[in-house]
Motif scaffolding. Structure first.
Motif, PDB file in Angstrom:
ATOM      1  N   GLY A   1      -6.165   2.333  65.028  1.00 47.44           N
ATOM      2  CA  GLY A   1      -4.844   1.704  65.092  1.00 47.44           C
ATOM      3  C   GLY A   1      -4.931   0.193  65.206  1.00 47.44           C
ATOM      4  N   ASN A   2      -4.184  -0.483  64.332  1.00 54.50           N
ATOM      5  CA  ASN A   2      -3.945  -1.922  64.489  1.00 54.50           C
ATOM      6  C   ASN A   2      -2.502  -1.980  64.987  1.00 54.50           C
ATOM      7  OD1 ASN A   2      -2.715  -4.377  62.242  1.00 54.50           O
ATOM      8  ND2 ASN A   2      -3.938  -4.871  64.004  1.00 54.50           N
ATOM      9  N   GLN A   3      -2.352  -1.977  66.326  1.00 59.00           N
ATOM     10  CA  GLN A   3      -0.991  -1.862  66.860  1.00 59.00           C
ATOM     11  C   GLN A   3      -0.155  -3.095  66.512  1.00 59.00           C
ATOM     12  OE1 GLN A   3      -0.716  -0.194  70.838  1.00 59.00           O
ATOM     13  NE2 GLN A   3       1.298  -1.135  71.129  1.00 59.00           N
ATOM     14  N   LEU A   4       1.034  -2.829  65.989  1.00 59.60           N
ATOM     15  CA  LEU A   4       1.931  -3.938  65.649  1.00 59.60           C
ATOM     16  C   LEU A   4       2.392  -4.603  66.939  1.00 59.60           C
ATOM     17  CD1 LEU A   4       3.960  -2.189  62.797  1.00 59.60           C
ATOM     18  CD2 LEU A   4       2.241  -3.992  62.551  1.00 59.60           C
ATOM     19  N   VAL A   5       2.735  -5.881  66.829  1.00 61.99           N
ATOM     20  CA  VAL A   5       3.092  -6.639  68.026  1.00 61.99           C
ATOM     21  C   VAL A   5       4.599  -6.828  68.066  1.00 61.99           C
ATOM     22  CG1 VAL A   5       2.718  -8.813  69.268  1.00 61.99           C
ATOM     23  CG2 VAL A   5       0.910  -7.896  67.781  1.00 61.99           C
ATOM     24  N   ARG A   6       5.206  -6.364  69.107  1.00 63.46           N
ATOM     25  CA  ARG A   6       6.641  -6.562  69.275  1.00 63.46           C
ATOM     26  C   ARG A   6       6.894  -8.048  69.540  1.00 63.46           C
ATOM     27  NH1 ARG A   6      10.967  -3.943  71.969  1.00 63.46           N
ATOM     28  NH2 ARG A   6      12.623  -5.472  71.802  1.00 63.46           N
TER      29      ARG A   6
ATOM     30  N   GLU B   1     -15.625   8.708  58.443  1.00 60.22           N
ATOM     31  CA  GLU B   1     -15.242   7.300  58.258  1.00 60.22           C
ATOM     32  C   GLU B   1     -13.877   7.045  58.915  1.00 60.22           C
ATOM     33  OE1 GLU B   1     -17.846   6.238  54.282  1.00 60.22           O
ATOM     34  OE2 GLU B   1     -15.678   6.444  54.032  1.00 60.22           O
ATOM     35  N   LYS B   2     -13.559   5.755  59.012  1.00 60.56           N
ATOM     36  CA  LYS B   2     -12.335   5.380  59.723  1.00 60.56           C
ATOM     37  C   LYS B   2     -11.231   4.925  58.760  1.00 60.56           C
ATOM     38  CE  LYS B   2     -14.855   3.889  63.816  1.00 60.56           C
ATOM     39  NZ  LYS B   2     -15.247   2.750  64.656  1.00 60.56           N
ATOM     40  N   VAL B   3     -10.005   5.328  59.067  1.00 66.24           N
ATOM     41  CA  VAL B   3      -8.848   4.892  58.284  1.00 66.24           C
ATOM     42  C   VAL B   3      -7.930   4.105  59.214  1.00 66.24           C
ATOM     43  CG1 VAL B   3      -6.854   5.634  56.923  1.00 66.24           C
ATOM     44  CG2 VAL B   3      -9.026   6.880  56.735  1.00 66.24           C
ATOM     45  N   LEU B   4      -7.612   2.895  58.782  1.00 62.69           N
ATOM     46  CA  LEU B   4      -6.808   1.989  59.602  1.00 62.69           C
ATOM     47  C   LEU B   4      -5.311   2.188  59.337  1.00 62.69           C
ATOM     48  CD1 LEU B   4      -6.950  -0.530  61.500  1.00 62.69           C
ATOM     49  CD2 LEU B   4      -7.035  -1.942  59.440  1.00 62.69           C
ATOM     50  N   VAL B   5      -4.514   2.245  60.418  1.00 66.53           N
ATOM     51  CA  VAL B   5      -3.047   2.328  60.289  1.00 66.53           C
ATOM     52  C   VAL B   5      -2.416   1.358  61.277  1.00 66.53           C
ATOM     53  CG1 VAL B   5      -2.936   4.729  59.504  1.00 66.53           C
ATOM     54  CG2 VAL B   5      -2.925   4.269  61.948  1.00 66.53           C
ATOM     55  N   GLN B   6      -1.172   0.974  60.997  1.00 68.69           N
ATOM     56  CA  GLN B   6      -0.487   0.036  61.879  1.00 68.69           C
ATOM     57  C   GLN B   6       0.543   0.783  62.714  1.00 68.69           C
ATOM     58  OE1 GLN B   6       0.492  -2.646  58.566  1.00 68.69           O
ATOM     59  NE2 GLN B   6      -0.758  -4.191  59.578  1.00 68.69           N
ATOM     60  N   THR B   7       0.195   1.030  63.961  1.00 67.98           N
ATOM     61  CA  THR B   7       1.058   1.831  64.828  1.00 67.98           C
ATOM     62  C   THR B   7       2.126   0.974  65.495  1.00 67.98           C
ATOM     63  OG1 THR B   7      -0.492   1.518  66.637  1.00 67.98           O
ATOM     64  CG2 THR B   7      -0.732   3.549  65.321  1.00 67.98           C
ATOM     65  N   PRO B   8       3.291   1.553  65.803  1.00 68.02           N
ATOM     66  CA  PRO B   8       3.699   2.929  65.592  1.00 68.02           C
ATOM     67  C   PRO B   8       3.884   3.192  64.099  1.00 68.02           C
ATOM     68  CG  PRO B   8       5.605   1.613  66.250  1.00 68.02           C
ATOM     69  CD  PRO B   8       4.412   0.716  66.329  1.00 68.02           C
ATOM     70  N   VAL B   9       3.520   4.385  63.633  1.00 70.80           N
ATOM     71  CA  VAL B   9       3.630   4.625  62.193  1.00 70.80           C
ATOM     72  C   VAL B   9       3.952   6.093  61.896  1.00 70.80           C
ATOM     73  CG1 VAL B   9       1.198   5.152  61.606  1.00 70.80           C
ATOM     74  CG2 VAL B   9       2.603   3.853  59.994  1.00 70.80           C
ATOM     75  N   TYR B  10       4.471   6.319  60.704  1.00 67.51           N
ATOM     76  CA  TYR B  10       4.874   7.644  60.222  1.00 67.51           C
ATOM     77  C   TYR B  10       3.848   8.708  60.626  1.00 67.51           C
ATOM     78  CZ  TYR B  10       5.945  11.283  56.772  1.00 67.51           C
ATOM     79  OH  TYR B  10       6.232  12.469  56.155  1.00 67.51           O
ATOM     80  N   ASN B  11       4.308   9.728  61.326  1.00 69.56           N
ATOM     81  CA  ASN B  11       3.398  10.673  61.982  1.00 69.56           C
ATOM     82  C   ASN B  11       2.486  11.453  61.030  1.00 69.56           C
ATOM     83  OD1 ASN B  11       6.088  11.586  61.449  1.00 69.56           O
ATOM     84  ND2 ASN B  11       5.642  13.500  62.468  1.00 69.56           N
ATOM     85  N   CYS B  12       2.945  11.725  59.796  1.00 70.55           N
ATOM     86  CA  CYS B  12       2.083  12.495  58.878  1.00 70.55           C
ATOM     87  C   CYS B  12       0.830  11.724  58.486  1.00 70.55           C
ATOM     88  CB  CYS B  12       2.850  12.923  57.634  1.00 70.55           C
ATOM     89  SG  CYS B  12       4.033  14.211  58.009  1.00 70.55           S
ATOM     90  N   PHE B  13       0.838  10.397  58.676  1.00 75.62           N
ATOM     91  CA  PHE B  13      -0.386   9.633  58.416  1.00 75.62           C
ATOM     92  C   PHE B  13      -1.525  10.184  59.288  1.00 75.62           C
ATOM     93  CE2 PHE B  13       1.147   5.173  56.775  1.00 75.62           C
ATOM     94  CZ  PHE B  13       1.833   5.805  55.756  1.00 75.62           C
TER      95      PHE B  13
ATOM     96  N   LEU C   1       5.972  10.289  68.759  1.00 73.40           N
ATOM     97  CA  LEU C   1       5.470  10.969  67.558  1.00 73.40           C
ATOM     98  C   LEU C   1       4.710   9.995  66.663  1.00 73.40           C
ATOM     99  CD1 LEU C   1       8.532  12.961  66.171  1.00 73.40           C
ATOM    100  CD2 LEU C   1       6.315  13.913  66.836  1.00 73.40           C
ATOM    101  N   TYR C   2       5.074   8.726  66.753  1.00 74.54           N
ATOM    102  CA  TYR C   2       4.537   7.702  65.850  1.00 74.54           C
ATOM    103  C   TYR C   2       3.389   6.917  66.490  1.00 74.54           C
ATOM    104  CZ  TYR C   2       8.869   9.320  64.064  1.00 74.54           C
ATOM    105  OH  TYR C   2       9.859  10.160  63.643  1.00 74.54           O
ATOM    106  N   GLY C   3       2.903   7.436  67.599  1.00 77.52           N
ATOM    107  CA  GLY C   3       1.820   6.790  68.350  1.00 77.52           C
ATOM    108  C   GLY C   3       2.147   6.916  69.827  1.00 77.52           C
ATOM    109  N   GLU C   4       1.261   7.593  70.571  1.00 79.34           N
ATOM    110  CA  GLU C   4       1.523   7.854  72.004  1.00 79.34           C
ATOM    111  C   GLU C   4       1.827   6.555  72.747  1.00 79.34           C
ATOM    112  OE1 GLU C   4       1.815  10.420  74.076  1.00 79.34           O
ATOM    113  OE2 GLU C   4       1.633  11.891  72.445  1.00 79.34           O
ATOM    114  N   LYS C   5       0.978   5.547  72.473  1.00 74.38           N
ATOM    115  CA  LYS C   5       1.115   4.295  73.227  1.00 74.38           C
ATOM    116  C   LYS C   5       2.164   3.391  72.559  1.00 74.38           C
ATOM    117  CE  LYS C   5      -1.849   0.475  74.638  1.00 74.38           C
ATOM    118  NZ  LYS C   5      -2.623  -0.238  73.608  1.00 74.38           N
ATOM    119  N   ALA C   6       2.022   3.211  71.255  1.00 78.84           N
ATOM    120  CA  ALA C   6       2.904   2.266  70.561  1.00 78.84           C
ATOM    121  C   ALA C   6       4.354   2.753  70.517  1.00 78.84           C
ATOM    122  CB  ALA C   6       2.380   2.044  69.145  1.00 78.84           C
ATOM    123  N   GLY C   7       4.556   4.063  70.683  1.00 81.34           N
ATOM    124  CA  GLY C   7       5.915   4.594  70.544  1.00 81.34           C
ATOM    125  C   GLY C   7       6.593   4.946  71.851  1.00 81.34           C
ATOM    126  N   GLU C   8       5.847   4.837  72.969  1.00 82.06           N
ATOM    127  CA  GLU C   8       6.471   5.162  74.258  1.00 82.06           C
ATOM    128  C   GLU C   8       7.569   4.128  74.549  1.00 82.06           C
ATOM    129  OE1 GLU C   8       6.331   7.805  76.374  1.00 82.06           O
ATOM    130  OE2 GLU C   8       7.870   6.724  77.482  1.00 82.06           O
TER     131      GLU C   8
END
Ligand SMILES: Cc1ncc(COP(=O)(O)O)c(C=O)c1O
Length: 392
Positions: free
Chosen positions: A133-138, A108-120, A353-360
């Motif tokens: 990932g529901n990427q947050l919008v800058r 099953e899928k678990v939704l997170v809002q990236t960038p987000v705490y890496n242990c998630f 660490l908090y999302g390859e794309k969202a955290g670059e």
């Protein structure tokens, strides 16, 4: 007049500190979420008294523990918790893993809002689930939610859990009551359970109000489980005590069972003592701490604006972890963190660490240190990144 001295330097080298002892000796640490301040005097005194007793057998968590917890959340956040909703455990990360195990099936899928705490990410993967990932919008110097994307992902029948981070590490947001109600409504509509990590809930900037997800309305309280701990807020993470708070009886039963199966149901002799001293006697310490962190944030913002004008500091509403946009410096995040450590002797967290794309293009900097250390760290960062500013 302040009562507590957060400027007091404490040598943490060779104390078994992850923050200090896991990095080269000549480097300054601005990474893991751990503060360099001594715990509040009431906590130190209560622990000293317990040590003096001299026997450290298996621990019974008694009524006074629940009273302290319930009274704190009622006083501080107008959230009425019932004792039977609470399951104590050793940490928030183990608790998240237990909840995912209890509330999902593998695949099953678990939704997170990236960038987000890496242990998630590891907590989700380790239970055989897929990360969505529901990427947050800058949006200017802050982040907002892409609501259409959020709802589309919740509507996917394979999405069964939304893992919320409030306050959000590392985006710095403290979600408003309206935002939490909207998240709650969408999740309830699509039968997605909300697992809310609120570990940073006391660390808020002046003028910002934290709202527990479950305190917003009944839709939220009936469809969620909350994780909390005094560990981040009072700098006692090494004592390993946390609480799972869940009103829904069926979810509560399933999570409690996994907590027992995973054997994270026994806490050490010191955690409950420290929690009680924190919640019953250390509120003024916490209020002063937040002012000190706010001043550190101001220093960092001003310093960066003056000396590293191509960087952008994201607005910090909560946590002591500031998110800095370095994308205009013309070097990758990996290269920036490598050079900061090698040439500048400062260890910061790479945004990726908090999302390859969202955290670059971002760095996460821990502000919970003495002002003198922060100043020294900023000067070191300037020496490395200032050069790239001129080149770029
Ligand atoms: C959002 C968040 N959750 C959980 C944790 C860690 O929790 P614990 O040490 O209780 O497992 C951290 C530590 O940085 C964190 O930032």
């Amino acid at each position: 007049m302040t009562k507590y001295n957060f400027d007091k330097p404490v040598n943490r080298r060779n104390t078994g500190s992850v923050k200090w002892d896991a990095i080269p000796e000549d480097a300054l640490p601005f990474w893991v979420a751990d503060m360099d301040f001594e715990a509040a005097p009431a906590i130190k005194n209560a622990l000293a008294e317990r040590v003096e007793h001299g026997i450290f057998g298996y621990t019974l968590v008694d009524d006074s523990y629940y009273d302290a917890l319930i009274s704190w959340f009622s006083r501080r956040h107008q959230w009425t918790i019932q004792r039977e909703w609470v399951i104590y455990t050793t940490g928030v990360v183990p608790a998240i893993s237990c909840a995912i195990k209890a509330l999902t099936l593998p695949g099953e899928k678990v939704l997170v809002q990236t960038p987000v705490y890496n242990c998630f990410f590891s907590s989700i993967r380790n239970q055989g689930c897929e990360i969505v990932g529901n990427q947050l919008v800058r949006t200017g110097d802050t982040y907002t939610i892409d609501w259409d994307d959020f709802e589309t992902k919740c509507a996917d029948e394979k999405t069964t859990v939304f893992l919320l981070c409030n306050p959000h590490n590392p985006a710095g947001r403290v979600w408003t009551s309206d935002e939490l109600a909207r998240m709650g409504e969408i999740c309830a509509k699509h039968r997605v359970r909300v697992v809310s990590d609120e570990i940073h809930c006391e660390l808020v900037m002046p003028g910002v109000t934290f709202t527990p997800f479950a305190a917003v309305n009944e839709v939220n309280s009936d469809n969620s489980v909350t994780f909390n701990s005094p560990s981040k807020n009072f700098n006692i993470a090494g004592l390993q005590i946390a609480n799972i708070i869940c009103k829904d009886e069926e979810m509560h039963r399933r999570i409690d069972r996994v907590v027992n199966i995973y054997e994270v149901c026994d806490v050490n002799s010191f955690g409950p003592i420290a929690l009680k001293a924190a919640y019953n006697e250390s509120e003024d310490w916490l209020d002063e701490l937040n002012l000190y962190i706010a001043d550190n944030y101001k220093l960092l913002k001003e310093y960066m604006a003056e000396h590293l004008p191509k960087t952008e500091v994201i607005k910090l509403e909560g946590t002591y972890l500031v998110w800095v946009d370095i994308s205009k410096l013309g070097l990758t995040t990996k290269e920036a963190t490598r050079r900061l450590l090698k040439e500048g002797k400062v260890f910061v967290s790479s945004g990726t660490l908090y999302g390859e794309k969202a955290g670059e293009g971002y760095l996460r900097i821990n502000l919970a240190c003495t002002r003198a250390m922060l100043r020294e760290g900023l000067q070191r960062m300037e020496k490395v990144l200032g050069g790239t500013e001129q080149m770029g």
